[in-house]
Write an enzyme that holds these catalytic residues in place. Sequence first.
Site, PDB file in Angstrom:
ATOM      1  CD  GLU A 102     -13.654  -1.203  -4.484  1.00 22.17           C
ATOM      2  OE1 GLU A 102     -13.957  -0.546  -3.480  1.00 22.17           O
ATOM      3  OE2 GLU A 102     -12.692  -2.001  -4.489  1.00 22.17           O
ATOM      4  NE  ARG A 173      -7.183  -6.341   6.087  1.00 20.97           N
ATOM      5  CZ  ARG A 173      -7.635  -6.291   7.331  1.00 20.97           C
ATOM      6  NH1 ARG A 173      -7.703  -7.386   8.058  1.00 20.97           N
ATOM      7  NH2 ARG A 173      -8.002  -5.149   7.853  1.00 20.97           N
TER       8      ARG A 173
END
Length: 278
Positions: A102, A173
């Site tokens: 990204e 995470r």
Amino acid sequence: MTIKVFPKLREQIWGSYRLGKIFGSDERIGEVWLLSGHPLFITEAENGLDLNEDMEKLIGKKLPRFPLLVKLISAEDWLSVQVHPNDEEARELESEPWGKTEAWYFVEKGQIAIGEDPEKIRKALEDNSWNEALKKVEIEPGNFVFLPAGTVHALGPGGLLVEVQQASDLTYRVYDWGRGRELHIEKAFKVMKKRKVEDLIEKNFKDFECEYFKIEKLREGELKGFCAIVILENGVLDNRRVLPFETFIVPKGEKAKLQAPALVMRIGKFFEQWGDKK
């Protein structure tokens, strides 16, 4: 010819009431999905076009899903410290067609944290030394941050940014600032890589290209062939008045005249060559 795409709002624990208000919501919105063929949120388009079903008309290829995912993001709290898998890891660990690389374009001043060394991340999980494990950096408006898969990162509170990524929602995470959400430590360490923060930031952004997408910041020009457009300031696109963060597609084989500051995104070689390899 341009096709307008209509946003989908995603509530997040770290999200921003301000971002919600921009799009007419009273909720704490973290992400506005401006362009997406991902099954979590599929954005609708003008003329009844479906980004996935009509993909060949739009980009000239049929892929597992519309390949680019574009979001507008703002936060009131730190996002989790997280990492995304690359293509091979995504297929192996999640049976997904590709991973998640990204990039962030900052419309307003913000802050990020990068975990440069996986060993420091491992140590922080043992002794809470996150100040040593994460390098925090303030990012000025107009700056660009590239986050290839494997980069340990977090977005800080404040700011407003456009995110361009492979169409994936795979996130592991590592640390969540004590909020108690599920962590994905084992998978995270399988995919994280060493990075240097200075290699990831580009000031006074104009254009960028990687194997997955190409991004340009333009003020005017004729756009040819497939591209996605996120308007940054008021202006005109193909004789229609446009407003900040409105999003459009120019289909393959078509043209459009841009007279507004905007980010223009195209697919990279990874998607252009999809299906060509045996």
